[in-house]
Motif scaffolding. Structure first.
Motif, mmCIF file in Angstrom:
data_model
loop_
_atom_site.group_PDB
_atom_site.id
_atom_site.type_symbol
_atom_site.label_atom_id
_atom_site.label_comp_id
_atom_site.label_asym_id
_atom_site.label_seq_id
_atom_site.Cartn_x
_atom_site.Cartn_y
_atom_site.Cartn_z
ATOM 1 N N VAL A 177 2.270 7.248 5.313
ATOM 2 C CA VAL A 177 2.464 6.492 6.555
ATOM 3 C C VAL A 177 1.754 5.157 6.394
ATOM 4 O O VAL A 177 0.538 5.110 6.180
ATOM 5 N N GLY A 178 2.517 4.079 6.477
ATOM 6 C CA GLY A 178 1.953 2.736 6.318
ATOM 7 C C GLY A 178 1.863 2.051 7.672
ATOM 8 O O GLY A 178 2.805 2.096 8.471
ATOM 9 N N VAL A 179 0.738 1.428 7.914
ATOM 10 C CA VAL A 179 0.521 0.727 9.183
ATOM 11 C C VAL A 179 0.163 -0.725 8.873
ATOM 12 O O VAL A 179 -0.751 -0.986 8.080
ATOM 13 N N GLN A 204 5.935 -9.194 22.020
ATOM 14 C CA GLN A 204 5.932 -9.665 20.623
ATOM 15 C C GLN A 204 5.349 -8.567 19.737
ATOM 16 O O GLN A 204 4.367 -7.926 20.117
ATOM 17 N N LYS A 205 5.902 -8.439 18.546
ATOM 18 C CA LYS A 205 5.461 -7.356 17.669
ATOM 19 C C LYS A 205 4.126 -7.684 17.000
ATOM 20 O O LYS A 205 3.988 -8.706 16.334
ATOM 21 N N ILE A 206 3.164 -6.786 17.183
ATOM 22 C CA ILE A 206 1.874 -6.977 16.517
ATOM 23 C C ILE A 206 1.631 -5.924 15.446
ATOM 24 O O ILE A 206 0.674 -6.021 14.680
ATOM 25 N N CYS A 207 2.488 -4.911 15.397
ATOM 26 C CA CYS A 207 2.266 -3.839 14.414
ATOM 27 C C CYS A 207 3.580 -3.157 14.087
ATOM 28 O O CYS A 207 4.419 -2.950 14.971
ATOM 29 N N GLY A 208 3.730 -2.800 12.814
ATOM 30 C CA GLY A 208 4.876 -2.001 12.384
ATOM 31 C C GLY A 208 4.390 -0.799 11.587
ATOM 32 O O GLY A 208 3.295 -0.832 11.002
ATOM 33 N N ILE A 209 5.196 0.234 11.582
ATOM 34 C CA ILE A 209 4.820 1.487 10.915
ATOM 35 C C ILE A 209 5.974 1.920 10.010
ATOM 36 O O ILE A 209 7.142 1.899 10.432
ATOM 37 N N LEU A 210 5.641 2.281 8.798
ATOM 38 C CA LEU A 210 6.663 2.716 7.837
ATOM 39 C C LEU A 210 6.262 4.093 7.296
ATOM 40 O O LEU A 210 5.297 4.213 6.550
ATOM 41 N N TRP A 246 -3.610 -3.841 6.458
ATOM 42 C CA TRP A 246 -2.481 -3.310 5.677
ATOM 43 C C TRP A 246 -2.970 -2.011 5.052
ATOM 44 O O TRP A 246 -3.774 -2.026 4.123
ATOM 45 N N MET A 247 -2.511 -0.897 5.561
ATOM 46 C CA MET A 247 -3.101 0.386 5.189
ATOM 47 C C MET A 247 -2.044 1.488 5.167
ATOM 48 O O MET A 247 -1.123 1.483 5.985
ATOM 49 N N SER A 248 -2.203 2.392 4.208
ATOM 50 C CA SER A 248 -1.321 3.570 4.165
ATOM 51 C C SER A 248 -2.171 4.811 3.977
ATOM 52 O O SER A 248 -3.197 4.757 3.312
ATOM 53 N N PHE A 249 -1.709 5.897 4.549
ATOM 54 C CA PHE A 249 -2.409 7.158 4.314
ATOM 55 C C PHE A 249 -1.426 8.245 3.914
ATOM 56 O O PHE A 249 -0.237 8.183 4.224
ATOM 57 N N THR A 292 11.282 -7.159 4.546
ATOM 58 C CA THR A 292 10.017 -7.584 3.946
ATOM 59 C C THR A 292 8.961 -7.604 5.040
ATOM 60 O O THR A 292 9.256 -7.959 6.188
ATOM 61 N N TRP A 293 7.742 -7.217 4.658
ATOM 62 C CA TRP A 293 6.635 -7.301 5.638
ATOM 63 C C TRP A 293 5.621 -8.279 5.061
ATOM 64 O O TRP A 293 4.936 -7.990 4.080
ATOM 65 N N ILE A 294 5.567 -9.452 5.657
ATOM 66 C CA ILE A 294 4.687 -10.502 5.122
ATOM 67 C C ILE A 294 3.239 -10.187 5.492
ATOM 68 O O ILE A 294 2.919 -9.966 6.666
ATOM 69 N N THR A 309 0.844 -1.209 0.000
ATOM 70 C CA THR A 309 0.000 0.000 0.000
ATOM 71 C C THR A 309 0.878 1.257 0.000
ATOM 72 O O THR A 309 0.506 2.264 -0.606
ATOM 73 N N ASN A 310 2.039 1.203 0.643
ATOM 74 C CA ASN A 310 2.947 2.371 0.586
ATOM 75 C C ASN A 310 3.427 2.611 -0.840
ATOM 76 O O ASN A 310 3.381 3.725 -1.349
ATOM 77 N N THR A 311 3.909 1.524 -1.476
ATOM 78 C CA THR A 311 4.452 1.656 -2.830
ATOM 79 C C THR A 311 3.378 2.166 -3.778
ATOM 80 O O THR A 311 3.610 3.081 -4.567
ATOM 81 N N ALA A 340 4.181 -7.632 -1.834
ATOM 82 C CA ALA A 340 5.551 -7.158 -1.619
ATOM 83 C C ALA A 340 5.546 -6.094 -0.528
ATOM 84 O O ALA A 340 6.041 -4.985 -0.708
ATOM 85 N N GLY A 341 4.950 -6.480 0.603
ATOM 86 C CA GLY A 341 4.891 -5.549 1.741
ATOM 87 C C GLY A 341 6.307 -5.205 2.200
ATOM 88 O O GLY A 341 7.199 -6.061 2.184
ATOM 89 N N ARG A 342 6.480 -3.967 2.609
ATOM 90 C CA ARG A 342 7.817 -3.502 2.982
ATOM 91 C C ARG A 342 7.848 -3.032 4.431
ATOM 92 O O ARG A 342 6.896 -2.436 4.921
ATOM 93 N N GLY A 343 8.972 -3.301 5.093
ATOM 94 C CA GLY A 343 9.184 -2.807 6.449
ATOM 95 C C GLY A 343 10.327 -1.818 6.463
ATOM 96 O O GLY A 343 10.857 -1.449 5.406
ATOM 97 N N ARG A 344 10.705 -1.389 7.648
ATOM 98 C CA ARG A 344 11.851 -0.483 7.770
ATOM 99 C C ARG A 344 13.126 -1.211 7.365
ATOM 100 O O ARG A 344 13.179 -2.443 7.397
ATOM 101 N N ILE A 345 14.127 -0.419 7.055
ATOM 102 C CA ILE A 345 15.468 -0.914 6.734
ATOM 103 C C ILE A 345 15.417 -2.027 5.672
ATOM 104 O O ILE A 345 16.085 -3.061 5.790
#
Ligand code: BTN
Length: 268
Positions: A150-152, A129-135, A79-82, A69-71, A29-31, A61-66
Motif C-alpha cells: 500500500v503506497g501513500v 483539491q487532492k492532497i493525497c493519493g493511495i495505490l 512518499w511511503m509504502s508498507f 505518474t505521481w510527481i 517506494t511501491n516498485t 518514477a512515482g506511480r499513481g492509479r491507472i
C-alpha cells in the motif's frame, strides 16, 4: 540499486511500521518494495515481513492509479509504502485502501487540525483539491491476497508554482492549505500510528469500523457526479458506498448501479 542495510527509524508501532527503512531517492517506494519482496537473490536484502515500511525523500518514477505518474519532488511530500500479508480474500483488498485513507484523514486532523474529505475510492481532498493519493497493489494466488503493498503519497510542501510547473491540476499541498511546512518524518510518525491502530479492525474482521469512519468523511455524497470506468462515462447521483467498498450511483431513471473500479468527479 541502492542498498538497504538496516531499519533506520523506530516509530514504536506494533505492526505497521514495525520496521521502517528510509531512502533519499528511489524510483517508487511501491516498485522498490515489490522488487524487494519478489527478488530471488536475497543476499544483502532485508527480510520483508508484515508491516515493513519504506519511505523516501523523493521518487523519480512515482506511480499513481491507472498508470498515472505521481510527481514526488524531494522533501515536498511523504512518499511511503508498507507491506502486508493480510490473510484476506482478493475481493476484500478495498479495505486496505480504505484503511490508508482513514488513517491519512485522521493524521491530517491530528497534525494540522483540518478535516479532509475522501473522494471515492482513495483520494484525500482539502477544499476539493487532492492532497493525497493511495495505490494498493496485491499479489493474488487462488483468490487469496498473498501480499499487498500500500503506497501513500501526501503532498506536504509543494507551492502552487511547483504544481503549475509540472502541469498538475486539481492538486494542493498542506503547505498551500495551512501555511505550515513540516518534515515528512513528523507526519509519518502520526500516520504509522493511525495505520497501526486501524489495522486492528482489518485483523479482526471488523471492517465496519473502517467503513463507517470512511463514510463520515466521504466527499460529494448526494451530489451529481460523473463516473468513468474504462470507456464508460455516466452521470448520476452519488448515493454512497456499500459494505464491499463499491460506489452506488443513482441513474437518471432512478435505478441504482454499483461500481468497484473507476474514477469519480463532481459534475461542475
Ligand atoms: C493515485 O492517486 O493515483 C495514487 C498515488 C499514490 C502515490 C504513492 S507515493 C508512495 C507510493 N509510491 C508510488 O509510486 N506511488 C505511491
Amino acid at each position: 540499486m541502492q542498498e538497504l542495510s538496516s531499519p533506520n527509524h523506530d516509530f514504536g508501532t506494533s505492526l505497521i511500521g514495525n520496521r521502517v527503512y528510509h531512502l533519499e531517492t528511489v524510483t517508487s517506494t511501491n516498485t522498490r518494495l515489490l522488487e524487494l519482496v519478489e527478488s530471488e537473490d536475497r543476499s544483502g536484502l532485508p527480510e520483508i515481513t508484515n508491516g515493513f515500511a519504506l519511505w523516501a525523500d523523493e521518487q523519480t518514477a512515482g506511480r499513481g492509479r491507472i498508470n498515472r505518474t505521481w510527481i514526488s519532488p524531494k522533501h515536498m511530500g511523504l512518499w511511503m509504502s508498507f507491506y502486508l500479508q493480510p490473510g484476506l480474500e482478493a475481493h476484500k483488498s478495498f479495505i486496505l485502501t480504505f484503511l490508508a485513507a482513514v488513517a491519512v484523514v485522521k493524521s491530517v486532523q491530528q497534525v494540522y487540525q483540518l478535516s479532509p474529505k475522501i473522494k471515492w475510492p482513495n483520494d484525500v481532498l482539502l477544499n476539493r483539491q487532492k492532497i493525497c493519493g493511495i495505490l494498493t497493489e496485491t499479489r493474488v494466488i487462488n483468490e487469496q491476497i498473498e501480499h499487498a503493498v500500500v503506497g501513500v503519497g501526501i503532498n506536504l510542501n509543494q507551492t502552487r508554482d511547483e504544481f503549475d510547473k509540472n502541469k498538475v491540476a486539481g492538486a494542493s499541498s498542506l503547505l498551500i492549505e495551512t501555511g505550515r511546512r513540516l518534515a515528512a518524518e513528523e507526519v509519518l510518525r502520526v500516520l504509522l500510528k493511525q495505520l497501526d491502530d486501524y489495522y486492528v479492525f482489518v485483523r479482526t474482521g471488523r471492517f465496519s469500523k473502517i467503513i463507517e469512519t470512511w463514510k463520515a468523511y466521504a466527499a460529494f455524497v448526494g451530489d451529481q457526479v460523473v463516473f468513468s470506468s474504462g470507456t464508460e462515462k455516466i452521470m448520476g447521483i452519488y448515493k454512497g458506498i456499500d459494505n464491499k467498498g463499491g460506489l452506488i450511483i443513482e441513474m437518471p431513471d432512478r435505478s441504482l448501479r454499483k461500481f468497484y473500479s473507476g474514477s469519480l468527479s463532481p459534475d461542475g
